[in-house]
Design a protein around this motif. Structure first.
Motif, PDB file in Angstrom:
ATOM      1  N   VAL A 138       2.193   2.646  -3.171  1.00  0.00           N
ATOM      2  CA  VAL A 138       1.445   1.612  -2.461  1.00  0.00           C
ATOM      3  C   VAL A 138       2.131   0.262  -2.650  1.00  0.00           C
ATOM      4  CG1 VAL A 138      -0.749   0.358  -2.351  1.00  0.00           C
ATOM      5  CG2 VAL A 138      -0.745   2.839  -2.657  1.00  0.00           C
ATOM      6  N   LYS A 139       2.669   0.028  -3.834  1.00  0.00           N
ATOM      7  CA  LYS A 139       3.367  -1.228  -4.106  1.00  0.00           C
ATOM      8  C   LYS A 139       4.550  -1.415  -3.165  1.00  0.00           C
ATOM      9  CE  LYS A 139       5.722  -3.791  -7.804  1.00  0.00           C
ATOM     10  NZ  LYS A 139       6.162  -3.775  -9.219  1.00  0.00           N
ATOM     11  N   GLN A 140       5.336  -0.343  -2.955  1.00  0.00           N
ATOM     12  CA  GLN A 140       6.485  -0.431  -2.053  1.00  0.00           C
ATOM     13  C   GLN A 140       6.035  -0.727  -0.621  1.00  0.00           C
ATOM     14  OE1 GLN A 140       7.994   3.527  -3.022  1.00  0.00           O
ATOM     15  NE2 GLN A 140       9.854   2.630  -3.875  1.00  0.00           N
ATOM     16  N   LEU A 141       5.001  -0.030  -0.170  1.00  0.00           N
ATOM     17  CA  LEU A 141       4.505  -0.233   1.191  1.00  0.00           C
ATOM     18  C   LEU A 141       3.964  -1.646   1.360  1.00  0.00           C
ATOM     19  CD1 LEU A 141       2.635   3.173   1.713  1.00  0.00           C
ATOM     20  CD2 LEU A 141       4.799   2.485   2.759  1.00  0.00           C
ATOM     21  N   ALA A 142       3.236  -2.123   0.366  1.00  0.00           N
ATOM     22  CA  ALA A 142       2.664  -3.466   0.446  1.00  0.00           C
ATOM     23  C   ALA A 142       3.756  -4.530   0.475  1.00  0.00           C
ATOM     24  CB  ALA A 142       1.734  -3.703  -0.748  1.00  0.00           C
ATOM     25  N   GLU A 143       4.787  -4.359  -0.360  1.00  0.00           N
ATOM     26  CA  GLU A 143       5.890  -5.321  -0.385  1.00  0.00           C
ATOM     27  C   GLU A 143       6.639  -5.333   0.942  1.00  0.00           C
ATOM     28  OE1 GLU A 143       8.215  -4.154  -3.727  1.00  0.00           O
ATOM     29  OE2 GLU A 143       6.966  -5.228  -5.197  1.00  0.00           O
ATOM     30  N   GLU A 144       6.819  -4.159   1.528  1.00  0.00           N
ATOM     31  CA  GLU A 144       7.499  -4.059   2.822  1.00  0.00           C
ATOM     32  C   GLU A 144       6.728  -4.807   3.903  1.00  0.00           C
ATOM     33  OE1 GLU A 144      10.554  -2.929   5.385  1.00  0.00           O
ATOM     34  OE2 GLU A 144      10.420  -2.688   3.200  1.00  0.00           O
ATOM     35  N   CYS A 145       5.404  -4.810   3.769  1.00  0.00           N
ATOM     36  CA  CYS A 145       4.546  -5.482   4.751  1.00  0.00           C
ATOM     37  C   CYS A 145       4.214  -6.923   4.364  1.00  0.00           C
ATOM     38  CB  CYS A 145       3.243  -4.696   4.915  1.00  0.00           C
ATOM     39  SG  CYS A 145       3.446  -3.042   5.586  1.00  0.00           S
ATOM     40  N   HIS A 146       4.764  -7.364   3.212  1.00  0.00           N
ATOM     41  CA  HIS A 146       4.532  -8.729   2.721  1.00  0.00           C
ATOM     42  C   HIS A 146       3.038  -8.991   2.492  1.00  0.00           C
ATOM     43  CE1 HIS A 146       8.736  -9.503   3.641  1.00  0.00           C
ATOM     44  NE2 HIS A 146       8.529  -9.094   4.875  1.00  0.00           N
ATOM     45  N   LEU A 147       2.374  -8.009   1.876  1.00  0.00           N
ATOM     46  CA  LEU A 147       0.959  -8.122   1.548  1.00  0.00           C
ATOM     47  C   LEU A 147       0.754  -7.782   0.076  1.00  0.00           C
ATOM     48  CD1 LEU A 147      -0.647  -6.195   4.574  1.00  0.00           C
ATOM     49  CD2 LEU A 147      -0.550  -8.677   4.283  1.00  0.00           C
ATOM     50  N   THR A 148      -0.354  -8.228  -0.470  1.00  0.00           N
ATOM     51  CA  THR A 148      -0.713  -7.781  -1.812  1.00  0.00           C
ATOM     52  C   THR A 148      -1.156  -6.324  -1.713  1.00  0.00           C
ATOM     53  OG1 THR A 148      -3.047  -8.397  -1.600  1.00  0.00           O
ATOM     54  CG2 THR A 148      -1.507 -10.103  -2.397  1.00  0.00           C
ATOM     55  N   GLU A 149      -1.088  -5.613  -2.831  1.00  0.00           N
ATOM     56  CA  GLU A 149      -1.495  -4.204  -2.814  1.00  0.00           C
ATOM     57  C   GLU A 149      -2.950  -4.058  -2.385  1.00  0.00           C
ATOM     58  OE1 GLU A 149      -0.407  -1.673  -6.146  1.00  0.00           O
ATOM     59  OE2 GLU A 149       1.081  -3.160  -6.776  1.00  0.00           O
ATOM     60  N   ARG A 150      -3.797  -4.939  -2.857  1.00  0.00           N
ATOM     61  CA  ARG A 150      -5.219  -4.856  -2.537  1.00  0.00           C
ATOM     62  C   ARG A 150      -5.467  -5.065  -1.047  1.00  0.00           C
ATOM     63  NH1 ARG A 150      -9.986  -8.199  -5.743  1.00  0.00           N
ATOM     64  NH2 ARG A 150     -11.766  -7.232  -4.678  1.00  0.00           N
ATOM     65  N   THR A 151      -4.805  -6.068  -0.491  1.00  0.00           N
ATOM     66  CA  THR A 151      -4.978  -6.346   0.944  1.00  0.00           C
ATOM     67  C   THR A 151      -4.419  -5.206   1.792  1.00  0.00           C
ATOM     68  OG1 THR A 151      -4.855  -8.732   0.584  1.00  0.00           O
ATOM     69  CG2 THR A 151      -4.422  -7.942   2.815  1.00  0.00           C
ATOM     70  N   PHE A 152      -3.219  -4.725   1.406  1.00  0.00           N
ATOM     71  CA  PHE A 152      -2.618  -3.620   2.155  1.00  0.00           C
ATOM     72  C   PHE A 152      -3.514  -2.387   2.111  1.00  0.00           C
ATOM     73  CE2 PHE A 152      -0.202   0.346   2.081  1.00  0.00           C
ATOM     74  CZ  PHE A 152       0.400   0.288   3.332  1.00  0.00           C
ATOM     75  N   LEU A 153      -4.027  -2.055   0.937  1.00  0.00           N
ATOM     76  CA  LEU A 153      -4.864  -0.871   0.788  1.00  0.00           C
ATOM     77  C   LEU A 153      -6.110  -0.977   1.659  1.00  0.00           C
ATOM     78  CD1 LEU A 153      -5.284   1.801  -0.709  1.00  0.00           C
ATOM     79  CD2 LEU A 153      -6.438   0.540  -2.517  1.00  0.00           C
ATOM     80  N   ARG A 154      -6.737  -2.157   1.650  1.00  0.00           N
ATOM     81  CA  ARG A 154      -7.942  -2.356   2.452  1.00  0.00           C
ATOM     82  C   ARG A 154      -7.652  -2.180   3.947  1.00  0.00           C
ATOM     83  NH1 ARG A 154      -8.870  -7.110   1.084  1.00  0.00           N
ATOM     84  NH2 ARG A 154      -8.211  -8.236   2.960  1.00  0.00           N
ATOM     85  N   ARG A 155      -6.555  -2.767   4.407  1.00  0.00           N
ATOM     86  CA  ARG A 155      -6.223  -2.673   5.831  1.00  0.00           C
ATOM     87  C   ARG A 155      -5.789  -1.267   6.227  1.00  0.00           C
ATOM     88  NH1 ARG A 155      -2.819  -8.060   7.452  1.00  0.00           N
ATOM     89  NH2 ARG A 155      -2.517  -6.793   9.338  1.00  0.00           N
ATOM     90  N   PHE A 156      -5.065  -0.591   5.334  1.00  0.00           N
ATOM     91  CA  PHE A 156      -4.601   0.766   5.634  1.00  0.00           C
ATOM     92  C   PHE A 156      -5.793   1.713   5.773  1.00  0.00           C
ATOM     93  CE2 PHE A 156      -2.806   4.932   4.985  1.00  0.00           C
ATOM     94  CZ  PHE A 156      -1.532   4.851   5.544  1.00  0.00           C
ATOM     95  N   VAL A 157      -6.731   1.639   4.846  1.00  0.00           N
ATOM     96  CA  VAL A 157      -7.909   2.506   4.897  1.00  0.00           C
ATOM     97  C   VAL A 157      -8.747   2.195   6.132  1.00  0.00           C
ATOM     98  CG1 VAL A 157     -10.073   3.104   3.746  1.00  0.00           C
ATOM     99  CG2 VAL A 157      -7.986   2.856   2.401  1.00  0.00           C
ATOM    100  N   ARG A 158      -8.895   0.915   6.436  1.00  0.00           N
ATOM    101  CA  ARG A 158      -9.694   0.523   7.595  1.00  0.00           C
ATOM    102  C   ARG A 158      -9.070   1.031   8.896  1.00  0.00           C
ATOM    103  NH1 ARG A 158     -10.398  -5.659   7.901  1.00  0.00           N
ATOM    104  NH2 ARG A 158      -8.203  -5.520   8.559  1.00  0.00           N
ATOM    105  N   ALA A 159      -7.739   0.999   8.979  1.00  0.00           N
ATOM    106  CA  ALA A 159      -7.058   1.400  10.210  1.00  0.00           C
ATOM    107  C   ALA A 159      -6.936   2.911  10.371  1.00  0.00           C
ATOM    108  CB  ALA A 159      -5.666   0.764  10.271  1.00  0.00           C
ATOM    109  N   THR A 160      -6.693   3.623   9.274  1.00  0.00           N
ATOM    110  CA  THR A 160      -6.392   5.057   9.369  1.00  0.00           C
ATOM    111  C   THR A 160      -7.513   5.967   8.897  1.00  0.00           C
ATOM    112  OG1 THR A 160      -5.425   5.277   7.146  1.00  0.00           O
ATOM    113  CG2 THR A 160      -3.972   4.512   8.922  1.00  0.00           C
TER     114      THR A 160
END
Length: 314
Positions: free
Chosen positions: A227-249
Motif C-alpha cells: 500500500v505504501k508503494q501504491l500511495a507514494e506512486e499516487c502522491h497520497l498518504t497511505e490513509r488517504t489512498f486506502l480510503r479512496r481505493f476502497v471507496r472506488a473499488t
C-alpha cells in the motif's frame, strides 16, 4: 435504468458485418433486458476513426464504458500507424473505458502500448505477425477471448460474437447473456464459465488516481506490491489512498490483489498443464499452502477441484 455506452470504431477496412452485428446484438440484449426487467440497456454509437482526431479530452459523463475495435476484412489499415486514434484510445482508457479488440483490431490496440506486458489474442494467422511487431505483448492465439479486466481481446473474424456475449454477461448478467444466446441459437456455456471465474473490477468509478493504480496492478499483480508503494506512486498518504481505493473499488488493496492473482491462476489451471506449484509461483505466491487457502476462500474449490471441474483434459 442503467445505460452502458458502447462505441464501435469504424476504421478503413473494418468488417461492416461485425460493426452492424454488434449494434444489433446489443439492441437485442436491451430488448431482452427490458422484458426481463433487469434495468440495463446498451447504447451503441458507431464512430469513424477519422472523426476522433483532435477531439478535446471528454468530461467523465462523456466517456463510454466500452470501446470496440472490430476485425479488418479489407486491406491492411490495421497495421498502419494511427497516432490520433491511438492517442484517443489511451485517453479513453485513462478515463476508465474498457478497450476491446477483435481479430486484427488487436494491432491497433497494441499501437497504444496498453497491451505491453499484457496477454492478448488475435486470429491465429496473424499471431506471429503481432508478436513480431509488438514483442512486449504476450500473444496467445490459443484463446478465443481474453478478458484481462480493463482490456479485452478476441480472436478470429467472427469472435465479435464471443466478445459481445462476454460484455452482455459482464455489464448485464449471466442470465441475460444465456437468454440472448438462446435467441441467437449460440452455445453460451464457455462464456458462463469464464464469467464466473473472472474478477471484474470496476474502472468507471471516476477516480483517476485510483484508476492509475488499478492499471498498474493489472499487469503487476504477481509481484510484491505494498500500500505504501501504491500511495507514494499516487502522491497520497497511505490513509488517504486506502480510503479512496476502497471507496472506488469496494476492496482493500490486499483483497484486490488476491482477486487478480486468483483470477489469473484460474485461467492457467483451465488452459495449461502446469503444476499447481508452478501456477502458484507465477501468480505471485511463494507459499503453495497460502495459495491454496486464498484460492479456496475466493472460489470455494481447491485448485485441483477447480481444474477437474473446468478443464476438459485432466
Amino acid at each position: 435504468m442503467k445505460t452502458i455506452r458502447i462505441t464501435v470504431i469504424d476504421y478503413p477496412g473494418g468488417m461492416k458485418s461485425a460493426i452492424e452485428g454488434l449494434s444489433e446484438l446489443f439492441a437485442m440484449a436491451s430488448r431482452l433486458s427490458l422484458e426481463r426487467q433487469e434495468g440495463v440497456e446498451f447504447a451503441v454509437q458507431v464512430s469513424a476513426s477519422a472523426e476522433l482526431a483532435g477531439l478535446p479530452v471528454p468530461v467523465e459523463t462523456d466517456v463510454p464504458q466500452v470501446i470496440i475495435l472490430p476485425p479488418c476484412i479489407v486491406g491492411d489499415e490495421y497495421i498502419v500507424e494511427q497516432p490520433s486514434l491511438s492517442g484517443w484510445l489511451k485517453t479513453m482508457h485513462g478515463a476508465g473505458a474498457l478497450i476491446c479488440s477483435v481479430c486484427a483490431g488487436a494491432f491497433i490496440l497494441a499501437q497504444t502500448g496498453l497491451l505491453n506486458q499484457r496477454p492478448a489474442t488475435t486470429h491465429w494467422m496473424l499471431a506471429d505477425r503481432l508478436a513480431q511487431r509488438f514483442p512486449e505483448v504476450r500473444v496467445d492465439d490459443s484463446k478465443i477471448l481474453i478478458n484481462d479486466g480493463d482490456l479485452m481481446t478476441a480472436g478470429g473474424l467472427m469472435a465479435w460474437l464471443d466478445l459481445g456475449l462476454e460484455l452482455v454477461a459482464q455489464f448485464g448478467s449471466p442470465a441475460l447473456m444465456r437468454q440472448l444466446g438462446k435467441h441467437l441459437v449460440v452455445d453460451t456455456a464457455p462464456r458462463q464459465q469464464r464469467y464466473y471465474r473472472c474478477f471484474m473490477p470496476p474502472f468507471d468509478h471516476g477516480d483517476r488516481v485510483v484508476l492509475k493504480s488499478q492499471h498498474y496492478l493489472q499487469s503487476h499483480s504477481q509481484t510484491s506490491v505494498t500500500v505504501k508503494q501504491l500511495a507514494e506512486e499516487c502522491h497520497l498518504t497511505e490513509r488517504t489512498f486506502l480510503r479512496r481505493f476502497v471507496r472506488a473499488t469496494g476492496y482493500k488493496p490486499k483483497e484486490y490483489i488476491q482477486q487478480l492473482r486468483i483470477s489469473k491462476a484460474c485461467e492457467a489451471l483451465e488452459s495449461s498443464a502446469d503444476s499447481i506449484e508452478v501456477i502458484a509461483l507465477s501468480s505471485g505466491y511463494d507459499d503453495v499452502s497460502a495459495f491454496r487457502k486464498v484460492f479456496i476462500k475466493i472460489t470455494g474449490l481447491t485448485p485441483r477441484e477447480f481444474r477437474g471441474r473446468f478443464c476438459a483434459e485432466t
